[in-house]
Motif scaffolding. Structure first.
Motif, PDB file in Angstrom:
ATOM      1  N   PHE A  78       0.828  -1.201   0.000  1.00 43.45           N
ATOM      2  CA  PHE A  78       0.000   0.000   0.000  1.00 43.45           C
ATOM      3  C   PHE A  78       0.866   1.256   0.000  1.00 43.45           C
ATOM      4  N   MET A  79       0.474   2.222  -0.813  1.00 45.30           N
ATOM      5  CA  MET A  79       1.209   3.485  -0.928  1.00 45.30           C
ATOM      6  C   MET A  79       0.269   4.662  -0.752  1.00 45.30           C
ATOM      7  N   ILE A  80       0.800   5.743  -0.150  1.00 45.70           N
ATOM      8  CA  ILE A  80       0.062   6.999  -0.056  1.00 45.70           C
ATOM      9  C   ILE A  80       1.068   8.143  -0.151  1.00 45.70           C
ATOM     10  N   CYS A  81       0.608   9.292  -0.629  1.00 43.80           N
ATOM     11  CA  CYS A  81       1.431  10.504  -0.624  1.00 43.80           C
ATOM     12  C   CYS A  81       0.517  11.697  -0.362  1.00 43.80           C
ATOM     13  N   ASP A  82       1.132  12.811   0.035  1.00 42.27           N
ATOM     14  CA  ASP A  82       0.329  13.947   0.494  1.00 42.27           C
ATOM     15  C   ASP A  82      -0.048  14.892  -0.652  1.00 42.27           C
ATOM     16  N   ARG A  83      -0.868  14.399  -1.536  1.00 46.06           N
ATOM     17  CA  ARG A  83      -1.447  15.212  -2.611  1.00 46.06           C
ATOM     18  C   ARG A  83      -2.964  15.134  -2.539  1.00 46.06           C
ATOM     19  N   ARG A  84      -3.617  16.140  -3.084  1.00 47.24           N
ATOM     20  CA  ARG A  84      -5.075  16.147  -3.225  1.00 47.24           C
ATOM     21  C   ARG A  84      -5.802  15.770  -1.937  1.00 47.24           C
ATOM     22  N   GLY A  85      -5.539  16.543  -0.895  1.00 47.00           N
ATOM     23  CA  GLY A  85      -6.331  16.405   0.321  1.00 47.00           C
ATOM     24  C   GLY A  85      -5.868  15.360   1.302  1.00 47.00           C
ATOM     25  N   VAL A  86      -4.696  14.759   1.080  1.00 51.52           N
ATOM     26  CA  VAL A  86      -4.146  13.840   2.079  1.00 51.52           C
ATOM     27  C   VAL A  86      -3.469  14.677   3.162  1.00 51.52           C
ATOM     28  N   THR A  87      -3.934  14.560   4.376  1.00 48.18           N
ATOM     29  CA  THR A  87      -3.434  15.388   5.489  1.00 48.18           C
ATOM     30  C   THR A  87      -2.364  14.658   6.292  1.00 48.18           C
ATOM     31  N   SER A  88      -1.728  15.398   7.185  1.00 47.38           N
ATOM     32  CA  SER A  88      -0.747  14.793   8.093  1.00 47.38           C
ATOM     33  C   SER A  88      -1.408  13.738   8.969  1.00 47.38           C
ATOM     34  N   GLU A  89      -2.636  14.006   9.378  1.00 51.77           N
ATOM     35  CA  GLU A  89      -3.381  13.033  10.188  1.00 51.77           C
ATOM     36  C   GLU A  89      -3.651  11.762   9.385  1.00 51.77           C
ATOM     37  N   ASP A  90      -3.929  11.922   8.088  1.00 52.11           N
ATOM     38  CA  ASP A  90      -4.152  10.750   7.236  1.00 52.11           C
ATOM     39  C   ASP A  90      -2.907   9.875   7.169  1.00 52.11           C
ATOM     40  N   LEU A  91      -1.751  10.500   7.067  1.00 51.02           N
ATOM     41  CA  LEU A  91      -0.501   9.734   7.004  1.00 51.02           C
ATOM     42  C   LEU A  91      -0.299   8.928   8.279  1.00 51.02           C
ATOM     43  N   THR A  92      -0.596   9.541   9.424  1.00 51.20           N
ATOM     44  CA  THR A  92      -0.489   8.823  10.690  1.00 51.20           C
ATOM     45  C   THR A  92      -1.482   7.669  10.739  1.00 51.20           C
ATOM     46  N   ASP A  93      -2.723   7.934  10.334  1.00 48.73           N
ATOM     47  CA  ASP A  93      -3.746   6.880  10.309  1.00 48.73           C
ATOM     48  C   ASP A  93      -3.355   5.757   9.357  1.00 48.73           C
ATOM     49  N   PHE A  94      -2.772   6.118   8.225  1.00 52.27           N
ATOM     50  CA  PHE A  94      -2.351   5.133   7.222  1.00 52.27           C
ATOM     51  C   PHE A  94      -1.386   4.127   7.837  1.00 52.27           C
ATOM     52  N   HIS A  95      -0.426   4.621   8.597  1.00 50.81           N
ATOM     53  CA  HIS A  95       0.557   3.709   9.186  1.00 50.81           C
ATOM     54  C   HIS A  95      -0.009   2.907  10.347  1.00 50.81           C
ATOM     55  N   GLY A  96      -1.185   3.279  10.810  1.00 54.64           N
ATOM     56  CA  GLY A  96      -1.851   2.493  11.836  1.00 54.64           C
ATOM     57  C   GLY A  96      -2.765   1.413  11.277  1.00 54.64           C
ATOM     58  N   LEU A  97      -2.923   1.372   9.960  1.00 57.06           N
ATOM     59  CA  LEU A  97      -3.786   0.364   9.345  1.00 57.06           C
ATOM     60  C   LEU A  97      -3.160  -1.026   9.455  1.00 57.06           C
ATOM     61  N   PRO A  98      -3.993  -2.058   9.533  1.00 55.24           N
ATOM     62  CA  PRO A  98      -3.471  -3.422   9.772  1.00 55.24           C
ATOM     63  C   PRO A  98      -2.943  -4.103   8.508  1.00 55.24           C
ATOM     64  N   PHE A  99      -2.126  -3.402   7.750  1.00 57.53           N
ATOM     65  CA  PHE A  99      -1.502  -3.972   6.562  1.00 57.53           C
ATOM     66  C   PHE A  99      -0.006  -4.111   6.824  1.00 57.53           C
ATOM     67  N   LYS A 100       0.569  -5.185   6.367  1.00 51.79           N
ATOM     68  CA  LYS A 100       1.986  -5.462   6.627  1.00 51.79           C
ATOM     69  C   LYS A 100       2.902  -4.512   5.854  1.00 51.79           C
ATOM     70  N   ASN A 101       2.573  -4.248   4.593  1.00 51.35           N
ATOM     71  CA  ASN A 101       3.477  -3.512   3.713  1.00 51.35           C
ATOM     72  C   ASN A 101       2.899  -2.147   3.358  1.00 51.35           C
ATOM     73  N   LYS A 102       3.530  -1.101   3.856  1.00 54.50           N
ATOM     74  CA  LYS A 102       3.036   0.258   3.632  1.00 54.50           C
ATOM     75  C   LYS A 102       4.216   1.192   3.387  1.00 54.50           C
ATOM     76  N   VAL A 103       3.994   2.229   2.560  1.00 51.37           N
ATOM     77  CA  VAL A 103       4.983   3.281   2.403  1.00 51.37           C
ATOM     78  C   VAL A 103       4.252   4.587   2.132  1.00 51.37           C
ATOM     79  N   SER A 104       4.753   5.662   2.728  1.00 48.85           N
ATOM     80  CA  SER A 104       4.155   6.982   2.522  1.00 48.85           C
ATOM     81  C   SER A 104       5.237   7.959   2.091  1.00 48.85           C
ATOM     82  N   PHE A 105       4.815   8.971   1.335  1.00 53.06           N
ATOM     83  CA  PHE A 105       5.723  10.014   0.858  1.00 53.06           C
ATOM     84  C   PHE A 105       5.146  11.375   1.224  1.00 53.06           C
ATOM     85  N   SER A 106       6.021  12.260   1.703  1.00 48.33           N
ATOM     86  CA  SER A 106       5.577  13.603   2.051  1.00 48.33           C
ATOM     87  C   SER A 106       6.766  14.543   2.071  1.00 48.33           C
ATOM     88  N   ILE A 107       6.487  15.812   1.861  1.00 55.70           N
ATOM     89  CA  ILE A 107       7.514  16.835   2.056  1.00 55.70           C
ATOM     90  C   ILE A 107       7.850  16.971   3.537  1.00 55.70           C
TER      91      ILE A 107
END
Length: 228
Positions: free
Chosen positions: A143-172
């Motif tokens: 799973f991948m996410i990045c902070d474009r089009r309404g993805v907030t800092s809170e979303d990034l934190t929530d994303f890493h709390g999801l019960p998926f083994k493989n995750k990566v996020s990108f942000s400035i």
């Protein structure tokens, strides 16, 4: 004035571009887990399949999600993947262009920006979703996410709390809360005033500077490269 880091990034990107056939071939040979599924909110994921020259076994190709819809999808992923795809003429997001098919799964929107019509979008979504669902082991989903089009800092934190083994996020910006190797802080060039990540295609071209994608697909581990 171009800084040392800017010059290094420029040269490494040019080398990758000039010797693309070599790097693609090397990484195709290094990949032994070919049953992976990429879930990406933009074109970042499709670039992986293209580079590795393997079929799209995910429907998340040639499209993008706005942040609120993407997070809602991930938080109830299996249910939404069982919902039939429909279409609407106009997006609920004010900055949407509405000049491409806009799909909906119940209350979330999928923006098929690289499709010419609804029939094409529906056909490819359903065919690739069926292929994806053959892989029932979620440990093979990435799973991948990045902070474009309404993805907030809170979303990034929530994303890493999801019960998926493989995750990566990108942000400035750094992630709120506990640091993780799975969150990539993008370096900005000296003349770059953006406050969010570049688009998915450009982002993938920069990814090799931050971590080894093939190692991630093979082992599930983020192995950092040049920038940390």
């Amino acid at each position: 004035m171009v800084g040392i880091v800017d010059l290094e990034v420029f040269l490494k990107r040019k080398i990758r571009q000039y010797f693309k056939v070599y790097f693609d071939s090397r990484e195709q040979r290094s990949l032994f887990n070919k049953d992976f599924v990429i879930v990406s909110r933009n074109c970042w994921g499709s670039q992986i399949y293209q580079q590795l020259n393997i079929p799209y076994n995910t429907p998340f190709i040639g499209l993008f999600f706005y942040g609120p819809c993407y997070m809602k999808l991930l938080k109830d992923f299996d249910r939404y993947m069982g919902v039939d795809l429909n279409f609407i003429p106009v997006s609920k997001y004010k900055d949407a262009k509405n000049d491409y098919p806009i799909g909906v799964l119940d209350d979330i929107e999928i923006h098929f920006q690289h499709y010419s019509n609804e029939d094409e979008a529906r056909s490819k979504w359903n065919r690739r979703k069926k292929r994806m669902l053959l892989q029932q082991n979620k440990n093979h989903y990435f799973f991948m996410i990045c902070d474009r089009r309404g993805v907030t800092s809170e979303d990034l934190t929530d994303f890493h709390g999801l019960p998926f083994k493989n995750k990566v996020s990108f942000s400035i910006n750094p992630m709120l809360g506990e640091k993780t190797e799975e969150h990539i802080i993008l370096r900005q060039q000296s003349n770059d005033k953006r406050t969010f990540a570049v688009n998915g295609k450009k982002l993938y071209k920069l990814t090799f500077l931050y971590f080894d994608v093939i190692q991630w697909l093979n082992t599930g581990k983020i192995q950092r490269t040049r920038f940390k």
